[in-house]
Design a protein around this motif. Structure first.
Motif, PDB file in Angstrom:
ATOM      1  N   GLN A  95       0.820  -1.221   0.000  1.00 14.57           N
ATOM      2  CA  GLN A  95       0.000   0.000   0.000  1.00 14.57           C
ATOM      3  C   GLN A  95       0.850   1.265   0.000  1.00 14.57           C
ATOM      4  OE1 GLN A  95      -1.863  -1.332   3.626  1.00 14.57           O
ATOM      5  NE2 GLN A  95      -3.845  -1.503   2.629  1.00 14.57           N
ATOM      6  N   LEU A  96       2.164   1.115  -0.054  1.00 11.67           N
ATOM      7  CA  LEU A  96       3.044   2.284   0.069  1.00 11.67           C
ATOM      8  C   LEU A  96       3.240   3.019  -1.257  1.00 11.67           C
ATOM      9  CD1 LEU A  96       5.729   0.853   2.513  1.00 11.67           C
ATOM     10  CD2 LEU A  96       4.238   2.790   2.964  1.00 11.67           C
ATOM     11  N   LYS A  97       2.204   3.115  -2.079  1.00 11.50           N
ATOM     12  CA  LYS A  97       2.320   3.778  -3.378  1.00 11.50           C
ATOM     13  C   LYS A  97       2.695   5.254  -3.209  1.00 11.50           C
ATOM     14  CE  LYS A  97      -0.124   4.923  -7.540  1.00 11.50           C
ATOM     15  NZ  LYS A  97      -1.386   5.426  -8.052  1.00 11.50           N
ATOM     16  N   ASN A  98       3.724   5.677  -3.952  1.00  7.31           N
ATOM     17  CA  ASN A  98       4.188   7.070  -3.918  1.00  7.31           C
ATOM     18  C   ASN A  98       4.729   7.506  -2.568  1.00  7.31           C
ATOM     19  OD1 ASN A  98       4.019   7.973  -6.462  1.00  7.31           O
ATOM     20  ND2 ASN A  98       1.940   8.735  -6.300  1.00  7.31           N
ATOM     21  N   ALA A  99       4.925   6.549  -1.659  1.00  6.70           N
ATOM     22  CA  ALA A  99       5.372   6.939  -0.327  1.00  6.70           C
ATOM     23  C   ALA A  99       6.844   7.320  -0.365  1.00  6.70           C
ATOM     24  CB  ALA A  99       5.167   5.786   0.637  1.00  6.70           C
ATOM     25  N   TYR A 155      12.436  -4.649  -4.465  1.00 10.97           N
ATOM     26  CA  TYR A 155      11.108  -5.082  -4.031  1.00 10.97           C
ATOM     27  C   TYR A 155      10.008  -4.274  -4.724  1.00 10.97           C
ATOM     28  CZ  TYR A 155       7.081  -5.954  -1.024  1.00 10.97           C
ATOM     29  OH  TYR A 155       5.836  -6.282  -0.569  1.00 10.97           O
ATOM     30  N   PHE A 156      10.158  -2.957  -4.722  1.00 14.19           N
ATOM     31  CA  PHE A 156       9.081  -2.148  -5.294  1.00 14.19           C
ATOM     32  C   PHE A 156       9.084  -2.178  -6.817  1.00 14.19           C
ATOM     33  CE2 PHE A 156       8.979  -0.481  -0.960  1.00 14.19           C
ATOM     34  CZ  PHE A 156       7.627  -0.638  -0.714  1.00 14.19           C
ATOM     35  N   ARG A 157      10.240  -2.465  -7.406  1.00 14.54           N
ATOM     36  CA  ARG A 157      10.233  -2.647  -8.863  1.00 14.54           C
ATOM     37  C   ARG A 157       9.483  -3.911  -9.226  1.00 14.54           C
ATOM     38  NH1 ARG A 157      15.946  -2.689 -10.984  1.00 14.54           N
ATOM     39  NH2 ARG A 157      15.076  -3.272 -12.974  1.00 14.54           N
ATOM     40  N   ALA A 158       9.722  -4.970  -8.437  1.00 13.71           N
ATOM     41  CA  ALA A 158       9.019  -6.226  -8.701  1.00 13.71           C
ATOM     42  C   ALA A 158       7.513  -6.054  -8.522  1.00 13.71           C
ATOM     43  CB  ALA A 158       9.543  -7.307  -7.765  1.00 13.71           C
ATOM     44  N   GLN A 159       7.117  -5.206  -7.595  1.00 13.97           N
ATOM     45  CA  GLN A 159       5.692  -4.973  -7.345  1.00 13.97           C
ATOM     46  C   GLN A 159       5.121  -3.924  -8.294  1.00 13.97           C
ATOM     47  OE1 GLN A 159       4.031  -6.620  -5.029  1.00 13.97           O
ATOM     48  NE2 GLN A 159       5.813  -7.669  -4.192  1.00 13.97           N
ATOM     49  N   ASN A 160       6.016  -3.286  -9.059  1.00 11.28           N
ATOM     50  CA  ASN A 160       5.614  -2.202  -9.949  1.00 11.28           C
ATOM     51  C   ASN A 160       4.941  -1.055  -9.195  1.00 11.28           C
ATOM     52  OD1 ASN A 160       5.620  -0.981 -12.368  1.00 11.28           O
ATOM     53  ND2 ASN A 160       3.849  -2.079 -13.208  1.00 11.28           N
ATOM     54  N   ILE A 161       5.521  -0.713  -8.053  1.00  7.21           N
ATOM     55  CA  ILE A 161       5.009   0.396  -7.247  1.00  7.21           C
ATOM     56  C   ILE A 161       6.104   1.455  -7.189  1.00  7.21           C
ATOM     57  CG2 ILE A 161       4.296   1.095  -4.916  1.00  7.21           C
ATOM     58  CD1 ILE A 161       3.326  -1.773  -4.509  1.00  7.21           C
ATOM     59  N   LYS A 162       5.707   2.713  -7.390  1.00  9.45           N
ATOM     60  CA  LYS A 162       6.706   3.785  -7.347  1.00  9.45           C
ATOM     61  C   LYS A 162       6.839   4.297  -5.917  1.00  9.45           C
ATOM     62  CE  LYS A 162       7.232   7.909  -9.300  1.00  9.45           C
ATOM     63  NZ  LYS A 162       6.483   9.035  -9.766  1.00  9.45           N
ATOM     64  N   SER A 166      -1.110  14.899   3.303  1.00  7.96           N
ATOM     65  CA  SER A 166      -2.571  14.882   3.216  1.00  7.96           C
ATOM     66  C   SER A 166      -3.198  16.194   3.706  1.00  7.96           C
ATOM     67  CB  SER A 166      -3.116  13.695   4.008  1.00  7.96           C
ATOM     68  OG  SER A 166      -2.503  13.669   5.271  1.00  7.96           O
ATOM     69  N   ASP A 167      -2.489  16.956   4.588  1.00  6.28           N
ATOM     70  CA  ASP A 167      -3.029  18.261   5.015  1.00  6.28           C
ATOM     71  C   ASP A 167      -2.136  19.385   4.516  1.00  6.28           C
ATOM     72  OD1 ASP A 167      -4.417  16.522   6.931  1.00  6.28           O
ATOM     73  OD2 ASP A 167      -2.559  16.671   8.081  1.00  6.28           O
ATOM     74  N   ALA A 168      -1.650  19.259   3.269  1.00  9.07           N
ATOM     75  CA  ALA A 168      -0.725  20.262   2.749  1.00  9.07           C
ATOM     76  C   ALA A 168      -1.341  21.662   2.755  1.00  9.07           C
ATOM     77  CB  ALA A 168      -0.312  19.890   1.331  1.00  9.07           C
ATOM     78  N   ILE A 169      -0.495  22.665   3.029  1.00 12.70           N
ATOM     79  CA  ILE A 169      -0.963  24.058   2.989  1.00 12.70           C
ATOM     80  C   ILE A 169      -0.955  24.502   1.530  1.00 12.70           C
ATOM     81  CG2 ILE A 169      -0.623  26.354   3.990  1.00 12.70           C
ATOM     82  CD1 ILE A 169       1.609  25.156   5.695  1.00 12.70           C
ATOM     83  N   SER A 170      -1.968  25.258   1.147  1.00 12.49           N
ATOM     84  CA  SER A 170      -1.995  25.774  -0.212  1.00 12.49           C
ATOM     85  C   SER A 170      -2.145  27.288  -0.160  1.00 12.49           C
ATOM     86  CB  SER A 170      -3.167  25.141  -0.976  1.00 12.49           C
ATOM     87  OG  SER A 170      -3.175  25.610  -2.292  1.00 12.49           O
ATOM     88  N   PRO A 171      -1.004  28.015  -0.091  1.00 16.06           N
ATOM     89  CA  PRO A 171      -1.076  29.476   0.039  1.00 16.06           C
ATOM     90  C   PRO A 171      -1.620  30.131  -1.236  1.00 16.06           C
ATOM     91  CG  PRO A 171       1.207  28.761  -0.210  1.00 16.06           C
ATOM     92  CD  PRO A 171       0.379  27.525  -0.156  1.00 16.06           C
ATOM     93  N   LEU A 172      -1.381  29.518  -2.369  1.00 12.91           N
ATOM     94  CA  LEU A 172      -1.897  30.017  -3.645  1.00 12.91           C
ATOM     95  C   LEU A 172      -2.485  28.828  -4.382  1.00 12.91           C
ATOM     96  CD1 LEU A 172       1.176  32.173  -4.766  1.00 12.91           C
ATOM     97  CD2 LEU A 172      -1.092  33.058  -4.207  1.00 12.91           C
ATOM     98  N   GLU A 203      -1.653  12.026  -4.336  1.00 10.85           N
ATOM     99  CA  GLU A 203      -1.900  10.719  -4.935  1.00 10.85           C
ATOM    100  C   GLU A 203      -1.195   9.676  -4.089  1.00 10.85           C
ATOM    101  OE1 GLU A 203      -1.462  10.644  -9.248  1.00 10.85           O
ATOM    102  OE2 GLU A 203      -1.069   8.511  -9.102  1.00 10.85           O
ATOM    103  N   GLY A 204      -1.933   8.696  -3.585  1.00  9.26           N
ATOM    104  CA  GLY A 204      -1.337   7.742  -2.652  1.00  9.26           C
ATOM    105  C   GLY A 204      -0.894   8.501  -1.410  1.00  9.26           C
ATOM    106  N   PHE A 205       0.387   8.313  -1.034  1.00  8.23           N
ATOM    107  CA  PHE A 205       0.875   8.993   0.154  1.00  8.23           C
ATOM    108  C   PHE A 205       1.592  10.275  -0.154  1.00  8.23           C
ATOM    109  CE2 PHE A 205       0.212   4.842   1.816  1.00  8.23           C
ATOM    110  CZ  PHE A 205      -0.427   5.174   2.991  1.00  8.23           C
ATOM    111  N   GLY A 206       1.842  10.519  -1.431  1.00  8.91           N
ATOM    112  CA  GLY A 206       2.642  11.681  -1.754  1.00  8.91           C
ATOM    113  C   GLY A 206       1.901  12.630  -2.662  1.00  8.91           C
ATOM    114  N   ILE A 207       2.573  13.732  -2.998  1.00  7.71           N
ATOM    115  CA  ILE A 207       2.000  14.688  -3.925  1.00  7.71           C
ATOM    116  C   ILE A 207       2.672  14.452  -5.264  1.00  7.71           C
ATOM    117  CG2 ILE A 207       1.780  17.133  -4.448  1.00  7.71           C
ATOM    118  CD1 ILE A 207       1.667  17.576  -1.380  1.00  7.71           C
TER     119      ILE A 207
END
Lengths: 344, 310
Positions: free
Chosen positions: A146-150, A167-174, B128-134, B164-168
């Motif tokens: 579940q760590l997508k884009n983390a 590991y994440f390449r094998a899972q195809n997760i960035k 997830s609670d990023a500030i958006s000044p503009l 998106e997911g855990f990141g921006i």
């Protein structure tokens, strides 16, 4: 922080010593040098809970530390005749290659490339580990998938970085690694919330969570174990005598557990009728002379640091802050994979 | 002299290779063409773990330049302002600039770097609670995200950052590691530059100024035509040293997880075990960068130096 300053400046020293030494090293007798010097130079980590960590008085403790002490007891008759040399991940192999340390007991993963191309030999495994992930409980994660884009905090100079990518390449997760030079900076960044996950060997995760987190219950270790990390001591290539001593001292500590020999009963068991125990402790047969040691080598090692089970319990098991289960690191006849060849 | 040095280097190199062979250690630069095997958090090139190691080094070098060049520009501008501020006739401004100089230059750069980094990552909110000044601008622990103008195929449009997911994802991003290194390097070098600028200006003899005043020049004219040209002669050589220091100090960025050259080299040393080769690469890169900087600054110095004087 001051520590990392020293570590940084020390980075290139063993390397330069190794590179500039003007006479090529001959396959010298490490044991002779140790006896003459009167102590063992043992390369350890700069501070990993459970494996090698100095306390406020500078006294080292840990699984790797006890292992070095056991060898010092076997070889020199005194577990305190060890000089611990803290090494960061980048320094460790150069320090061993250059002869700065006699032995590297620094939670180091045994792998083909290291064994075959760095001029060193691993003598065995003293802890079977695997890489995992530590995440804040509030993210409600149940799987590493579940760590997508983390963003994942990791320390540089370890096998962990490569496993993470694999590991994440094998899972195809960035994912995005945030790589720190220092161990301390890496977990501090994680606890400050810079990363959604922290990765290292599971023993390390337990240490970081139980020792460094403000509230250890706010963090969980995910179930995935993404790699095999057999951690073991290594010696310089080309000195088979010393290699055998290091390897068989480790086997002796495991064998001692198998026969129920402990730090407390080792003296009384010297008169045991069991021929296996007699052989190991040197009361009937002299197993030491084959290694170039005296007959009581294993007796002294167990008397100094206890058997493998005791070392485990004290440093990483139930009697320590890490509270790790024995798991794979149990004896072969108790559900683990520790199996020492017979000492005879 | 050069030939003695060359012989010495050749002897050392030969010795090193001999010793390494003797100890069963592989040597050579062929490993640069093996797959790198590790990911890199940020960079200008497209990169993934399957690409050869030399490309990872290229990423590291570009990341070093990406932080060193803007730092040089910011440090020079800021340093000039602070330097002029220290010569101001307003006491409060003078004191403020003096305070900046004394506090920043007397604290080790590594500590400042860690302070900026942990301040940034502790104070900013989660993604997830990023500030958006503009609109389209997001600030979180993941860094600063700006909209980017991207052209794919025929059409161009604004690529807005979004969660998106855990990141921006998307947009143009600056990581907290980058921002911390940029801030620490710029400020630390700026106060040294400020002192150089102040010293340079004060080195202009009072007689020159008095002469200009006697000719009826206005203060700004004096600054432009008399003070600055004369001061630059004292400033530029010292400034070159600061630029060189700044580029080399960027190697401290490894402490806060910014993937610059030293960070990549550290990882490579561990993955490949080729400590000697990787350190040689790092040394060669810093030497080249420093020589280029020195060359450019010397050309500039030749322009501002007293003509005809040697």
């Amino acid at each position: 922080m001051i520590h990392s300053l020293f570590r940084r400046t020390g980075l290139a020293v063993p390397f330069i010593l190794a590179a500039l030494a003007s006479t090529p090293a001959h396959a010298g007798k490490t044991l002779d040098a140790i006896k003459q010097r009167g102590n063992i130079q043992c390369g350890v980590s700069t501070g990993v809970a459970g494996f090698s960590l100095p306390d406020s008085k500078g006294v080292w403790s840990g699984l790797d530390v006890d292992f070095c002490r056991g060898i010092a007891a076997a070889v020199l008759g005194d577990p305190n005749k060890v000089n611990f040399v803290p090494l960061n991940p980048q320094q460790r192999f150069s320090a061993l290659q250059s002869g700065e340390v006699d032995l590297l007991a620094r939670n180091t993963t045994w792998s083909l490339s290291r064994d075959a191309s760095l001029g060193l030999s691993f003598t065995g495994v003293n802890y079977y580990d695997g890489q995992g992930f530590l995440v804040p409980k509030k993210l409600k994660l149940t799987s590493a998938k579940q760590l997508k884009n983390a963003e994942i905090c990791v320390q540089s100079g370890t096998t962990n970085e490569k496993n993470l990518a694999d590991y994440f390449r094998a899972q195809n997760i960035k994912i995005k690694p945030v790589v720190f030079e220092g161990f301390e900076a890496s977990f501090k960044a994680f606890f400050s919330g810079r990363c959604q996950a922290y990765t290292t060997d599971i023993s390390g995760l337990a240490g970081v969570r139980n020792k460094e987190a403000k509230n250890p219950d706010d963090y969980v270790i995910l179930p995935e174990v993404i790699s095999k990390e057999p951690l073991g001591p290594a010696v310089r290539r080309g000195d088979d005598e010393w290699f055998a001593i290091v390897r068989w001292t480790a086997f002796a500590l495991i064998e001692a557990e198998e026969y129920g020999i402990t730090k407390a009963n080792v003296v009384s068991l010297k008169d045991s009728k069991d021929p296996n125990i007699g052989r190991l402790l040197g009361s009937t047969e002299d197993s030491g002379k084959l290694l170039g040691l005296d007959r009581e080598w294993a007796f002294r090692a167990v008397k100094a640091v206890g058997n493998y089970g005791e070392i485990f319990a004290r440093n990483v098991g139930p009697d320590s802050v890490l509270k790790l289960p024995r798991g794979l690191n149990n004896l072969w006849n108790k559900g683990g994979i520790l199996y020492a060849p017979p000492i005879r | 002299m050069v030939s003695i040095l060359g012989v010495l280097l050749a002897w050392l190199g030969h010795n090193v290779l001999d010793n390494m062979r003797e100890r069963g250690i592989r040597a050579g630069f062929d490993f640069l063409f093996d797959p790198a095997g590790f990911e890199i958090g940020e960079g200008i090139l497209s990169y993934d773990a399957a690409q050869p190691l030399w490309r990872a080094f290229a990423m590291g070098i570009l990341n070093t330049l990406r932080v060193a060049i803007p730092s040089i520009v910011i440090a020079t501008l800021l340093g000039s302002l602070i330097g002029l501020g220290r010569l101001s006739t307003t006491p409060s401004l003078r004191k403020l600039c003096g305070f900046c100089v004394e506090s920043l230059r007397n604290i080790p750069l590594l500590l400042q770097l860690l302070m900026w980094y942990f301040a940034l990552t502790s104070l900013l909110p989660d993604a997830s609670d990023a500030i958006s000044p503009l609109p389209g601008v997001l600030i979180s622990k993941g860094g600063l995200f700006l909209p980017a103008w991207s052209c794919v195929g025929g059409g161009c449009s604004w690529n807005l950052p979004h969660l998106e997911g855990f990141g921006i994802e998307g947009g143009w991003s600056l990581s907290p590691e980058y921002l911390a290194v940029l801030t620490a390097l710029s400020l630390y070098s700026a106060v040294f530059i400020a002192e150089i600028v102040r010293g340079g200006i004060q080195s202009v003899s009072a007689g020159q100024i008095a002469a200009a005043q006697a000719l009826g020049m206005r203060p700004l004219q004096i600054l432009r035509h008399i003070t600055i040209p004369l001061a630059l002669r004292a400033i530029v050589p010292a400034l070159t040293n600061q630029f060189l220091n700044l580029s080399k100090n960027s190697s401290l960025a490894v402490a806060v997880g910014y993937p610059e050259l030293v960070s990549i080299a550290n990882t490579s040393i561990n993955q490949s075990g080729r400590a000697f080769e990787c350190i040689v690469i790092v040394m060669a890169v810093y030497l080249t960068l420093s020589l280029i900087t020195a060359l450019l600054m010397n050309l500039y110095n030749a322009r501002v130096a007293l003509r005809g004087a040697k």
